[in-house]
Design a protein around this motif. Structure first.
Motif, PDB file in Angstrom:
ATOM      1  N   PRO A 189      58.556   3.347 -10.962  1.00 50.52           N
ATOM      2  CA  PRO A 189      59.183   3.538  -9.644  1.00 50.52           C
ATOM      3  C   PRO A 189      58.638   4.722  -8.844  1.00 50.52           C
ATOM      4  N   GLN A 190      58.075   5.731  -9.500  1.00 49.58           N
ATOM      5  CA  GLN A 190      57.642   6.930  -8.757  1.00 49.58           C
ATOM      6  C   GLN A 190      56.278   6.746  -8.084  1.00 49.58           C
ATOM      7  N   SER A 191      55.529   5.705  -8.415  1.00 47.98           N
ATOM      8  CA  SER A 191      54.187   5.464  -7.843  1.00 47.98           C
ATOM      9  C   SER A 191      53.277   6.693  -7.956  1.00 47.98           C
ATOM     10  N   ILE A 192      53.312   7.348  -9.114  1.00 49.68           N
ATOM     11  CA  ILE A 192      52.444   8.515  -9.356  1.00 49.68           C
ATOM     12  C   ILE A 192      51.247   8.106 -10.227  1.00 49.68           C
ATOM     13  N   VAL A 193      51.551   7.331 -11.277  1.00 50.98           N
ATOM     14  CA  VAL A 193      50.470   6.772 -12.115  1.00 50.98           C
ATOM     15  C   VAL A 193      49.994   5.514 -11.404  1.00 50.98           C
ATOM     16  N   HIS A 194      48.768   5.533 -10.891  1.00 51.86           N
ATOM     17  CA  HIS A 194      48.333   4.432 -10.017  1.00 51.86           C
ATOM     18  C   HIS A 194      47.847   3.214 -10.802  1.00 51.86           C
ATOM     19  N   SER A 195      47.529   3.380 -12.053  1.00 53.83           N
ATOM     20  CA  SER A 195      47.232   2.310 -13.022  1.00 53.83           C
ATOM     21  C   SER A 195      46.603   2.948 -14.245  1.00 53.83           C
ATOM     22  N   MET A 196      46.451   2.140 -15.299  1.00 56.90           N
ATOM     23  CA  MET A 196      45.918   2.670 -16.569  1.00 56.90           C
ATOM     24  C   MET A 196      44.931   1.673 -17.164  1.00 56.90           C
ATOM     25  N   VAL A 197      44.034   2.215 -17.982  1.00 58.70           N
ATOM     26  CA  VAL A 197      43.106   1.362 -18.730  1.00 58.70           C
ATOM     27  C   VAL A 197      43.230   1.719 -20.202  1.00 58.70           C
ATOM     28  N   GLU A 198      43.487   0.703 -21.040  1.00 59.42           N
ATOM     29  CA  GLU A 198      43.490   0.924 -22.489  1.00 59.42           C
ATOM     30  C   GLU A 198      42.150   0.435 -23.019  1.00 59.42           C
ATOM     31  N   PHE A 199      41.483   1.290 -23.788  1.00 62.03           N
ATOM     32  CA  PHE A 199      40.181   0.948 -24.347  1.00 62.03           C
ATOM     33  C   PHE A 199      40.342   0.389 -25.764  1.00 62.03           C
ATOM     34  N   VAL A 200      39.269  -0.190 -26.295  1.00 62.33           N
ATOM     35  CA  VAL A 200      39.348  -0.883 -27.595  1.00 62.33           C
ATOM     36  C   VAL A 200      39.727   0.040 -28.750  1.00 62.33           C
ATOM     37  N   ASP A 201      39.495   1.349 -28.595  1.00 60.67           N
ATOM     38  CA  ASP A 201      39.868   2.268 -29.678  1.00 60.67           C
ATOM     39  C   ASP A 201      41.312   2.745 -29.546  1.00 60.67           C
ATOM     40  N   GLY A 202      42.049   2.223 -28.538  1.00 60.53           N
ATOM     41  CA  GLY A 202      43.462   2.580 -28.382  1.00 60.53           C
ATOM     42  C   GLY A 202      43.702   3.694 -27.377  1.00 60.53           C
ATOM     43  N   SER A 203      42.644   4.350 -26.924  1.00 62.07           N
ATOM     44  CA  SER A 203      42.819   5.416 -25.933  1.00 62.07           C
ATOM     45  C   SER A 203      43.231   4.812 -24.589  1.00 62.07           C
ATOM     46  N   VAL A 204      44.174   5.465 -23.915  1.00 63.43           N
ATOM     47  CA  VAL A 204      44.623   4.986 -22.597  1.00 63.43           C
ATOM     48  C   VAL A 204      44.345   6.070 -21.561  1.00 63.43           C
ATOM     49  N   LEU A 205      43.590   5.728 -20.518  1.00 62.90           N
ATOM     50  CA  LEU A 205      43.360   6.664 -19.421  1.00 62.90           C
ATOM     51  C   LEU A 205      44.162   6.207 -18.208  1.00 62.90           C
ATOM     52  N   ALA A 206      44.766   7.164 -17.512  1.00 59.62           N
ATOM     53  CA  ALA A 206      45.519   6.862 -16.294  1.00 59.62           C
ATOM     54  C   ALA A 206      44.955   7.697 -15.161  1.00 59.62           C
ATOM     55  N   GLN A 207      45.073   7.203 -13.936  1.00 60.90           N
ATOM     56  CA  GLN A 207      44.729   8.012 -12.765  1.00 60.90           C
ATOM     57  C   GLN A 207      46.033   8.311 -12.053  1.00 60.90           C
ATOM     58  N   VAL A 208      46.209   9.565 -11.685  1.00 60.49           N
ATOM     59  CA  VAL A 208      47.508  10.069 -11.260  1.00 60.49           C
ATOM     60  C   VAL A 208      47.379  10.799  -9.933  1.00 60.49           C
ATOM     61  N   GLY A 209      48.384  10.696  -9.083  1.00 61.82           N
ATOM     62  CA  GLY A 209      48.396  11.463  -7.839  1.00 61.82           C
ATOM     63  C   GLY A 209      49.571  11.037  -6.986  1.00 61.82           C
ATOM     64  N   VAL A 210      49.830  11.786  -5.921  1.00 61.83           N
ATOM     65  CA  VAL A 210      50.956  11.409  -5.051  1.00 61.83           C
ATOM     66  C   VAL A 210      50.613  10.089  -4.349  1.00 61.83           C
ATOM     67  N   PRO A 211      51.635   9.315  -3.954  1.00 63.71           N
ATOM     68  CA  PRO A 211      51.344   8.056  -3.273  1.00 63.71           C
ATOM     69  C   PRO A 211      50.783   8.307  -1.876  1.00 63.71           C
ATOM     70  N   SER A 212      49.458   8.230  -1.738  1.00 61.33           N
ATOM     71  CA  SER A 212      48.794   8.389  -0.446  1.00 61.33           C
ATOM     72  C   SER A 212      47.524   7.569  -0.515  1.00 61.33           C
ATOM     73  N   MET A 213      47.194   6.873   0.566  1.00 57.01           N
ATOM     74  CA  MET A 213      45.979   6.056   0.565  1.00 57.01           C
ATOM     75  C   MET A 213      44.739   6.869   0.916  1.00 57.01           C
ATOM     76  N   GLU A 214      44.899   8.154   1.222  1.00 59.84           N
ATOM     77  CA  GLU A 214      43.747   8.941   1.678  1.00 59.84           C
ATOM     78  C   GLU A 214      42.667   9.030   0.596  1.00 59.84           C
ATOM     79  N   LEU A 215      43.082   9.353  -0.642  1.00 62.47           N
ATOM     80  CA  LEU A 215      42.080   9.475  -1.702  1.00 62.47           C
ATOM     81  C   LEU A 215      41.391   8.139  -1.996  1.00 62.47           C
ATOM     82  N   PRO A 216      42.162   7.029  -2.203  1.00 68.17           N
ATOM     83  CA  PRO A 216      41.445   5.769  -2.479  1.00 68.17           C
ATOM     84  C   PRO A 216      40.507   5.339  -1.352  1.00 68.17           C
ATOM     85  N   ILE A 217      40.863   5.640  -0.112  1.00 68.12           N
ATOM     86  CA  ILE A 217      39.952   5.294   0.993  1.00 68.12           C
ATOM     87  C   ILE A 217      38.682   6.147   0.902  1.00 68.12           C
ATOM     88  N   LEU A 218      38.854   7.455   0.739  1.00 69.78           N
ATOM     89  CA  LEU A 218      37.688   8.348   0.672  1.00 69.78           C
ATOM     90  C   LEU A 218      36.817   7.993  -0.537  1.00 69.78           C
TER      91      LEU A 218
END
Ligand code: NDP
Ligand code: MG
Length: 374
Positions: A232-261
């Motif tokens: 619900p907070q829209s801070i974790v924008h999505s995650m990727v789980e790799f085959v070794d079990g590691s999960v990386l997430a990209q995090v930030g405030v909900p703003s389209m400025e960074l994804p556009i740039l």
């Protein structure tokens, strides 16, 4: 070197945010082309500020300058110009599809906000990239997050993608109350400020279905490896789980400025002091929930359409566009959107290998089914 940008849909939510980002990076980017649909007054202001070599206004009308190119063809023209390096496609709906395909065919980078393009014509877009060297870099925050988490790893290192969803304004409502939700209630998104069509899509969760299909085509992963979780907070924008079990997430405030740039600079990062900063303490707590599939049938229908492939995603998209427009006009209840999609998917079936024309035919037939339900 200066990158020359065409912004299709410059008068919309993404288009305006993009211009405010570019304003801070005038040394790095120039605006070669701008297009709008009907907001000629705002387009004229943008033209005065940016002096693009090409201006398109699809609907023309009051305030359109006689020197501007009018009509739907102006999008493809803007997207394929020699003086354009990157096409930011921020048009809403399938109206942006031909421009995406044409830009890819001309070997451009497409910074893609117009997810409907890829949902409807994902295979054609992939074919255009393969033959011409064009590339798609997503603007959608979830896909930008996944791209950033992937880095330069190969997709066979991925076990699954976990796409986050805010859950929209009806996250905690029961199904009967959701069915009767009003226009105002659907347009009040808890975490993002966006155009009206995607805001309604975020309330039905059709947007998340579009994003699952978008992820399938962008990253070449099967649907079994793409999951949705409510956050619900829209801070974790999505995650990727790799085959070794590691999960990386990209995090930030909900703003389209960074994804556009980032879509313009990928894989590089450029300094930008003005993008909103993330404070982990202020952002706490971060919570996650299962999606209530039974309360949001549009999500299930969209994922099923994606799995069916062929023309089904185009039918899903067209039925959704038509039904959302009817809901916004007050012609059908909120619950009628998913019902219309279900009806269109059951009536319009086309198993032939998709071409641009067969997809547009499926699109037209789906819209006719939905309008016929009135
Ligand atoms: P808006 O409705 O705010 O803007 C849409 C833009 O497209 C406007 O410039 C509009 O012109 C133009 N447009 C509308 N219809 C047509 C048409 N038939 N032909 C050509 N141009 C047209 O939408 P958003 O900016 O919110 O969304 C744009 C796209 O980005 C959508 O695909 C959406 O799903 C995606 N997206 C948006 C996000 C957001 O935060 N807003 C986040 C992630 C993805 P005019 O205003 O002049 O009529
Ligand atoms: Mg998104």
């Amino acid at each position: 070197m200066t990158k020359r940008i065409a912004i299709l849909g410059s008068t919309g939510s993404i288009g305006r945010t993009a211009l405010s980002v570019l304003e801070r990076h005038r040394k790095r980017f120039a605006v070669s082309a701008l297009t709008a649909h009907s907001n000629a007054a705002l387009l004229a202001e943008q033209v005065a500020a940016w002096h693009p070599g090409f201006v398109g206004c699809v609907a023309g009308g009051d305030g359109a300058n006689p020197e501007w190119r009018l009509g739907a063809g102006s999008l493809v023209e803007a997207a394929t110009r020699d003086d354009v390096d990157i096409v930011l496609n921020a048009v809403v709906g399938v109206a942006g599809m031909d421009a995406t395909l044409a830009a890819l065919g001309a070997g451009k980078r497409v910074a893609l906000a117009n997810k409907e393009s890829l949902v409807v014509a994902g295979e054609l877009a992939a074919a255009a990239c393969a033959t011409s060297g064009g590339e798609i870099v997503p603007v959608d925050s979830e896909h930008s997050a996944i791209l950033q988490c992937l880095g330069n790893r190969r997709v066979d290192a991925v076990r699954r993608l976990i796409i986050t969803a805010s859950g929209g304004p009806f996250r905690e409502w029961d199904a009967a109350r959701i069915h009767g939700a009003t226009r105002d209630q659907a347009l009040r998104h808890p975490t993002w400020s966006m155009g009206s069509k995607i805001t309604v899509d975020s309330a039905t969760l059709a947007n998340k279905a579009l994003e699952v299909i978008e992820a399938h085509f962008l990253f070449g992963l099967p649907y079994e490896k793409i999951e949705v979780v409510v956050h619900p907070q829209s801070i974790v924008h999505s995650m990727v789980e790799f085959v070794d079990g590691s999960v990386l997430a990209q995090v930030g405030v909900p703003s389209m400025e960074l994804p556009i740039l980032y879509a313009l600079t990928h894989p590089e990062r450029v300094p930008d002091e003005a993008t909103p900063r993330f404070d982990p303490v202020a952002g706490s707590p971060l919570t996650f929930e299962h999606v209530r599939m039974d309360a949001f049938p549009a999500l299930r229908l969209g994922i099923e359409a994606g799995r069916a492939g062929g023309a089904a995603p185009a039918v899903f998209n067209a039925a959704n566009e038509a039904a959302v427009a009817m809901f916004l006009e007050g012609d059908i209840p909120f619950g009628g959107i998913a019902a219309a999609i279900e009806q269109a998917l059951s009536v319009v079936q086309d198993n032939a290998r998709p071409t641009r024309d067969s997809l547009m035919d499926a699109d037209r037939r789906a819209r006719a089914v939905v309008r016929g339900m009135l």
